[in-house]
Design an enzyme around this catalytic site. Sequence first.
Site, short mmCIF file in Angstrom:
data_model
loop_
_atom_site.label_atom_id
_atom_site.label_comp_id
_atom_site.label_asym_id
_atom_site.label_seq_id
_atom_site.Cartn_x
_atom_site.Cartn_y
_atom_site.Cartn_z
N TYR A 1 0.90 -1.21 -0.02
CA TYR A 1 0.00 0.12 -0.01
C TYR A 1 0.95 1.31 0.06
O TYR A 1 0.22 2.14 0.10
CB TYR A 1 -0.92 0.02 1.33
CG TYR A 1 -2.20 -0.73 1.02
CD1 TYR A 1 -2.09 -2.11 0.92
CD2 TYR A 1 -3.38 -0.04 1.05
CE1 TYR A 1 -3.19 -2.73 0.96
CE2 TYR A 1 -4.56 -0.88 0.74
CZ TYR A 1 -4.58 -2.26 0.82
OH TYR A 1 -5.63 -2.90 1.02
N LYS B 1 2.62 -13.69 6.07
CA LYS B 1 2.83 -14.68 5.03
C LYS B 1 4.36 -14.92 4.89
O LYS B 1 4.72 -15.09 4.06
CB LYS B 1 2.26 -14.18 3.90
CG LYS B 1 1.84 -15.26 2.88
CD LYS B 1 1.05 -16.24 3.01
CE LYS B 1 1.12 -17.37 2.01
NZ LYS B 1 0.84 -18.48 2.36
N ASP C 1 -2.89 -17.54 5.50
CA ASP C 1 -3.87 -18.40 4.80
C ASP C 1 -4.55 -19.32 5.59
O ASP C 1 -5.85 -19.37 5.68
CB ASP C 1 -3.53 -19.35 3.62
CG ASP C 1 -1.90 -19.66 3.85
OD1 ASP C 1 -1.12 -20.17 3.04
OD2 ASP C 1 -1.63 -19.80 5.30
N ASP D 1 -6.23 -5.76 5.72
CA ASP D 1 -7.28 -5.23 4.88
C ASP D 1 -8.19 -6.37 4.61
O ASP D 1 -9.41 -6.41 4.76
CB ASP D 1 -6.80 -4.74 3.59
CG ASP D 1 -7.85 -4.01 2.76
OD1 ASP D 1 -9.05 -3.44 3.27
OD2 ASP D 1 -7.69 -3.70 1.56
#
Length: 424
Positions: free
Chosen positions: A160, A227, A281, A305
């Site tokens: 972002y 992640k 995940d 988000d």
Amino acid sequence: MAKYQHVRVPDEGERIQAQDGRLVVPDRPIIPFIEGDGIGRDIWRATKLVLESAVEKAYGGRKKIVWMELYAGEKAQRVTGEVLPQETLEAIREFKVAIKGPLTTPVGSGFRSLNVTIRQALDLYACVRPIRYIPGVPSPVKHPEQVDFVIFRENTEDVYAGLEWERGTPEAKRLMEFLRDEFGVQIRPDSGVGIKPISEFGTKRLVRKAIQYALQNKRRRVTLVHKGNIMKYTEGAFRQWGYELAAEEFPEVTITEAELWEEHDGRIPEGKILINDRIADIMFQHVLTRPKEFEVIATPNLNGDYLSDACAAQVGGVGIAPGANLGDELGVFEATHGTAPSHADKDEANPTALILSGVLMFEYLGWPEAARLIREALARTIQQKRVTYDLARLMEGATQLRTSEFAQAVVENMDAVLAGAPTP
Ligand code: NAD
């Protein structure tokens, strides 16, 4: 010369001050608001009524908000000729705490997103989204009452950060040539290219805020969601720096998952907060299947988000999901949803998310009585099945109310709450 050109600073009221990182809130604080575009106009009107009524009823006139309008978005363009006047940002810096409706980012305005620009310009580095169930709200899961998380999403870094170049531009070509020549990295020439920065500084200040929140609010778990198994030096580093921060700054009050099992048989000892981590995940599965295992979640921007909207769905969707964007001193409170243009000016949108953002603002100001009064009155109204269209269509036997009628119903219910009436 007046400091502001379009902003009218009220004659009454006082400024909120920050001293040594703490807010000093007068009884009549001047609080800036941005009405917002689209449904913003309707839901702001409703929210203002509910917030003012709660303060009046909770404090019997001893406290009062003195509102001050700031301009951003389409209204700013009409009033000032700019979509995000510099003085809007300056006024938030000066007055410390603000509340805003959703904004449209006009195409060709030179901004990718006004909201992202406001967060980055004011260094509001933590996007805080509590995900809590209000009994009676229709939900797609079997046990929405088990969901009670607060997500701390990093707001200034990650993909972002705006470091992105369009395919075929000289910048994208030069960057790819540099990567090829210096690092031997081949990227397909027809690619757009983005950069994902995640820093130790940005990670540690976010995780610090999440742990401080857990301590202040008697939460027992802070989960780092990343992640890092794939993106080792950005997301993986987020995990590592998060653990480091906990060990460096909160050694007495935090324990890791390994210590939990090796030394405490899986039970969090009294006075301690568990710091653990989950890969993003599997986290999406766990919030559905084991919601009771999560309390405070700290995560980089993009994960945050996705995760906040997905979790919001578990408790009834973005129409009721509030948010706060916090920096070291500044706080801007806003609903999670957008401007829903097809519902604009029809007095039909659900104001709950913005009202609850106001509740977060009251908690931040140290006005818990007003916050609690609104929460309870909102819950009563929803349990009475007096709701706006979005919830009415999912509930059997509901009475569909307009935005303004819903706000009135919440205000009426405040009196019932204060009178100690049992919840229906
Ligand atoms: P949206 O949140 O505006 O709408 C998504 C869906 O949710 C729509 O079907 C809408 O009908 C429904 N919805 C949203 N809020 C509701 C409410 N309060 N009551 C009832 N129904 C509600 O998202 P979008 O359509 O993707 O975006 C529309 C515009 O909003 C875009 O210009 C986008 O840039 C902007 N946006 C702004 C913000 C912000 O200001 N923080 C956030 C997201 C999107």
